[in-house]
Design an enzyme around this catalytic site. Structure first.
Site, PDB file in Angstrom:
ATOM      1  N   ASN A  37     -13.327 103.493  82.179  1.00 42.68           N
ATOM      2  CA  ASN A  37     -13.638 104.900  82.462  1.00 42.68           C
ATOM      3  C   ASN A  37     -15.023 105.310  81.954  1.00 42.68           C
ATOM      4  OD1 ASN A  37     -13.217 107.535  83.213  1.00 42.68           O
ATOM      5  ND2 ASN A  37     -11.722 108.004  81.618  1.00 42.68           N
ATOM      6  N   ARG A 147       4.769 113.951  76.212  1.00 46.78           N
ATOM      7  CA  ARG A 147       3.627 114.126  75.316  1.00 46.78           C
ATOM      8  C   ARG A 147       3.227 115.590  75.351  1.00 46.78           C
ATOM      9  NH1 ARG A 147      -2.599 111.840  75.782  1.00 46.78           N
ATOM     10  NH2 ARG A 147      -2.882 113.789  76.918  1.00 46.78           N
ATOM     11  N   TYR A 159      -9.493 118.637  74.733  1.00 48.29           N
ATOM     12  CA  TYR A 159      -9.264 117.540  75.679  1.00 48.29           C
ATOM     13  C   TYR A 159      -7.764 117.330  75.910  1.00 48.29           C
ATOM     14  CZ  TYR A 159      -9.332 112.884  77.707  1.00 48.29           C
ATOM     15  OH  TYR A 159      -9.152 111.821  78.539  1.00 48.29           O
ATOM     16  N   ASP A 216      -1.014 113.155  70.902  1.00 40.18           N
ATOM     17  CA  ASP A 216      -2.216 112.323  70.849  1.00 40.18           C
ATOM     18  C   ASP A 216      -3.308 113.064  70.091  1.00 40.18           C
ATOM     19  OD1 ASP A 216      -4.294 110.577  71.315  1.00 40.18           O
ATOM     20  OD2 ASP A 216      -3.920 110.386  73.465  1.00 40.18           O
ATOM     21  N   HIS A 218      -6.348 111.733  69.481  1.00 38.18           N
ATOM     22  CA  HIS A 218      -7.650 111.318  70.035  1.00 38.18           C
ATOM     23  C   HIS A 218      -8.688 111.004  68.960  1.00 38.18           C
ATOM     24  CE1 HIS A 218      -6.552 111.741  74.188  1.00 38.18           C
ATOM     25  NE2 HIS A 218      -6.121 112.963  74.002  1.00 38.18           N
ATOM     26  N   GLU A 242      -0.312 109.567  67.933  1.00 40.42           N
ATOM     27  CA  GLU A 242      -1.205 108.552  68.502  1.00 40.42           C
ATOM     28  C   GLU A 242      -2.640 108.716  68.033  1.00 40.42           C
ATOM     29  OE1 GLU A 242      -1.229 108.692  72.778  1.00 40.42           O
ATOM     30  OE2 GLU A 242      -3.037 107.457  72.898  1.00 40.42           O
ATOM     31  N   GLU A 268      -5.607 102.210  72.224  1.00 37.28           N
ATOM     32  CA  GLU A 268      -6.054 102.260  73.624  1.00 37.28           C
ATOM     33  C   GLU A 268      -7.517 101.870  73.775  1.00 37.28           C
ATOM     34  OE1 GLU A 268      -5.106 106.404  74.508  1.00 37.28           O
ATOM     35  OE2 GLU A 268      -7.235 106.853  74.615  1.00 37.28           O
ATOM     36  N   ARG A 289      -0.896 100.342  71.600  1.00 39.07           N
ATOM     37  CA  ARG A 289      -1.269 101.217  72.722  1.00 39.07           C
ATOM     38  C   ARG A 289      -2.229 100.580  73.718  1.00 39.07           C
ATOM     39  NH1 ARG A 289      -0.078 104.657  75.485  1.00 39.07           N
ATOM     40  NH2 ARG A 289      -1.702 106.234  75.334  1.00 39.07           N
ATOM     41  N   HIS A 318      -0.928 101.646  77.397  1.00 38.79           N
ATOM     42  CA  HIS A 318      -1.766 102.739  77.885  1.00 38.79           C
ATOM     43  C   HIS A 318      -1.649 102.850  79.413  1.00 38.79           C
ATOM     44  CE1 HIS A 318      -6.113 104.535  77.843  1.00 38.79           C
ATOM     45  NE2 HIS A 318      -5.234 105.467  77.591  1.00 38.79           N
ATOM     46  N   ASP A 322      -6.914 106.547  84.572  1.00 34.84           N
ATOM     47  CA  ASP A 322      -8.085 105.676  84.700  1.00 34.84           C
ATOM     48  C   ASP A 322      -7.702 104.191  84.677  1.00 34.84           C
ATOM     49  OD1 ASP A 322      -8.114 107.261  81.977  1.00 34.84           O
ATOM     50  OD2 ASP A 322      -8.856 105.280  81.439  1.00 34.84           O
ATOM     51  N   GLU A 345       3.461 104.865  79.096  1.00 35.30           N
ATOM     52  CA  GLU A 345       2.779 106.097  79.507  1.00 35.30           C
ATOM     53  C   GLU A 345       2.684 106.120  81.035  1.00 35.30           C
ATOM     54  OE1 GLU A 345      -1.296 106.345  78.256  1.00 35.30           O
ATOM     55  OE2 GLU A 345      -1.321 108.528  78.408  1.00 35.30           O
ATOM     56  N   TRP A 408     -14.421 111.101  68.667  1.00 36.73           N
ATOM     57  CA  TRP A 408     -13.665 111.312  69.895  1.00 36.73           C
ATOM     58  C   TRP A 408     -12.240 111.582  69.521  1.00 36.73           C
ATOM     59  CZ3 TRP A 408     -11.039 112.257  73.881  1.00 36.73           C
ATOM     60  CH2 TRP A 408     -11.681 112.378  75.127  1.00 36.73           C
TER      61      TRP A 408
HETATM   62  C1  CS2 Z   1      -5.495 109.304  76.597  1.00 35.19           C
HETATM   63  C2  CS2 Z   1      -6.362 108.915  77.757  1.00 35.19           C
HETATM   64  O1  CS2 Z   1      -3.694 108.509  77.848  1.00 35.19           O
HETATM   65  C3  CS2 Z   1      -4.105 108.723  76.727  1.00 35.19           C
HETATM   66  O2  CS2 Z   1      -3.453 108.537  75.730  1.00 35.19           O
HETATM   67  O3  CS2 Z   1      -6.002 109.063  75.330  1.00 35.19           O
HETATM   68  O4  CS2 Z   1      -6.358 110.010  78.627  1.00 35.19           O
HETATM   69  C4  CS2 Z   1      -7.797 108.561  77.440  1.00 35.19           C
HETATM   70  O5  CS2 Z   1      -8.479 109.653  76.944  1.00 35.19           O
HETATM   71  C5  CS2 Z   1      -8.491 108.047  78.660  1.00 35.19           C
HETATM   72  O6  CS2 Z   1      -7.767 106.970  79.163  1.00 35.19           O
HETATM   73  C6  CS2 Z   1      -9.913 107.615  78.368  1.00 35.19           C
HETATM   74  O7  CS2 Z   1     -10.412 106.909  79.428  1.00 35.19           O
HETATM   75 MG    MG Z   2      -4.478 108.384  73.980  1.00 35.08          MG
END
Ligand code: CS2
Ligand code: MG
Length: 408
Positions: A37, A147, A159, A216, A218, A242, A268, A289, A318, A322, A345, A408
């Site tokens: 991504n 989630r 986000y 999550d 992040h 997460e 991830e 993940r 994951h 994407d 997921e 992030w």
């Molecule tokens: C996220 C994703 O799915 C998840 O847990 O963290 O949306 C992630 O941000 C994206 O895959 C990044 O490309």
């Molecule tokens: Mg995630």
């Protein structure tokens, strides 16, 4: 079964995808996902310029040998671009082998260990009412695990929080903005830490104690902040918390672990088993993940999950949008075969993506199944793909109030 053609297809139906197509002298076609991504073209180039020439004429049955050859002969090991490229080759080879055998891929991985795969969906809302509506919509779609992400008072854009149904089609929600620059969001850790436990308290009192709930983070917290959040969330019995800290420092999770019994999931953004070495050996996490697409494919993921199994650590592969339907199908076959499956997921793709990637996997009563077609069960329609040329797209990033770029 020798490889006679290898081609990289970049298409952008709802978002960008990088797909490898391998053709053999038996006339079989295998598909692999190499989507990274926001950095898609780097994998496309790695494959086209440096891997495709090495594949022509190779025996497609030699999956392990091809994996080791690509990983070791490059000299430059690991990293998301390299491992996504290797994953694309590996998954395409497994697709070919299973098609040659006339079996769905999970049969070659040992056969089904369960009837279906519990999937979690993404509910979110800008306030409690929107969040509850989103959870109800997911329950109506059949999801049995949810989630939960919300806006936070004091932060303008968080986000993972989508606009409500009506304002934005649920299936078309894509976190990567199709633009020449990444979108800037803001962040305030203290506001977030104050708000999230209240959200889970409200969700538990509305939806009861049974529903598995996930969250999550992040990668936005320090270890001691993550420890506090884990502790504060304990009364609400999360399935997992997460990516609570940035992923580079495995020892950060040790501090979190010492303070909370909230289960931890991470990985991830990891690419190899080495990113998990301490986390698994010292039992600092509960769920792995990684994506098949970013971790060198099925060959490497199988080994990673077998290693995790020795420590009672389970999979949580994951599966955002994407990951293409090819990468998603690879995950589902692996999920079905391994013993230590945890959860999958599932963030449904949009209609245009489903037009390009013809799929046989199913989602019924909250459970995914990869289907019974030989191979992965996904075929890319090249005419449909050609209708959607690549468009630059970037994930957002965030800054603190004073302008500092934040994790992030
Ligand atoms: C996220 C994703 O799915 C998840 O847990 O963290 O949306 C992630 O941000 C994206 O895959 C990044 O490309
Ligand atoms: Mg995630």
């Amino acid at each position: 079964m020798n490889i006679t053609a290898a081609e990289v297809i970049v298409t952008s139906p709802d978002r960008n995808f990088v797909t490898l197509k391998l053709t053999t002298d038996d006339g079989l076609v295998g598909w692999g996902d190499g989507t990274l991504n926001g950095r898609e073209l780097s994998v496309a180039s790695y494959l086209t310029d440096h891997v495709v020439p090495l594949l022509l004429g190779r025996d497609a049955h030699r999956i392990e040998d091809t994996w080791q050859f690509l990983y070791r002969s490059a000299y430059w090991r690991r990293g998301p671009v390299t491992m996504a490229a290797i994953a694309a080759v590996d998954v395409a080879l497994w697709d070919l082998k299973a098609k040659a055998a006339g079996m769905p891929l999970y049969q070659l991985l040992g056969g089904a260990s369960r009837n279906g795969l519990m999937a979690y969906g993404h509910a979110s809302g800008r306030d409690e009412a929107e969040l509850f509506d989103s959870i109800r919509r997911h329950l109506d779609q059949g999801f049995r695990s949810i989630r939960v992400q919300t806006s936070v008072p004091g932060i303008d854009a968080v986000y993972g929080v989508r606009a409500p149904a009506g304002e934005e089609p649920e299936h078309h929600y894509e976190p990567a903005l199709r633009a020449a620059q990444p979108m800037e969001e803001d962040w305030d850790t203290r506001a977030y830490l104050r708000h999230i436990p209240r959200v889970f308290e409200a969700v538990r009192s509305e939806f009861g104690p049974e529903l598995p709930l996930l969250h999550d983070v992040h990668h936005r917290l320090t270890p001691i902040q993550a420890a506090r959040l884990g502790k504060d969330l304990e009364p609400y019995d999360l399935f997992w918390m997460e990516d609570c800290t940035p992923a580079e420092n495995q020892d950060a999770l040790r501090l979190v672990r010492q303070h909370t019994t909230t289960p931890l999931a991470i990985g991830e953004v990891f690419n190899t088993v080495w990113d998990y070495q301490t986390l698994i050996k010292d039992q600092l996490i509960d769920y792995v993940r990684s994506a098949v697409t970013h971790t060198g494919g099925i060959t490497a993921m199988r080994k990673l999950l077998d290693y995790a199994a020795q420590y009672q650590i389970k999979s949580g592969i994951h599966g955002p949008t994407d990951i293409s339907p090819v990468g998603m199908a690879a995950a589902l076959h692996l999920d079905l075969a391994i013993h230590n499956f945890g959860i999958q997921e599932y963030m449904q793709h949009g209609d245009a993506t489903n037009e390009v990637f013809r799929q046989t996997f199913s989602f019924e009563n909250g459970y995914l199944h990869p289907g019974h077609q030989p191979g992965l069960g996904v075929e890319l329609d090249e005419d449909a793909a050609a209708k959607f040329p690549y468009r630059p797209a970037y994930l957002p990033y965030n800054r603190l109030k004073d302008g500092t770029v934040h994790d992030w």
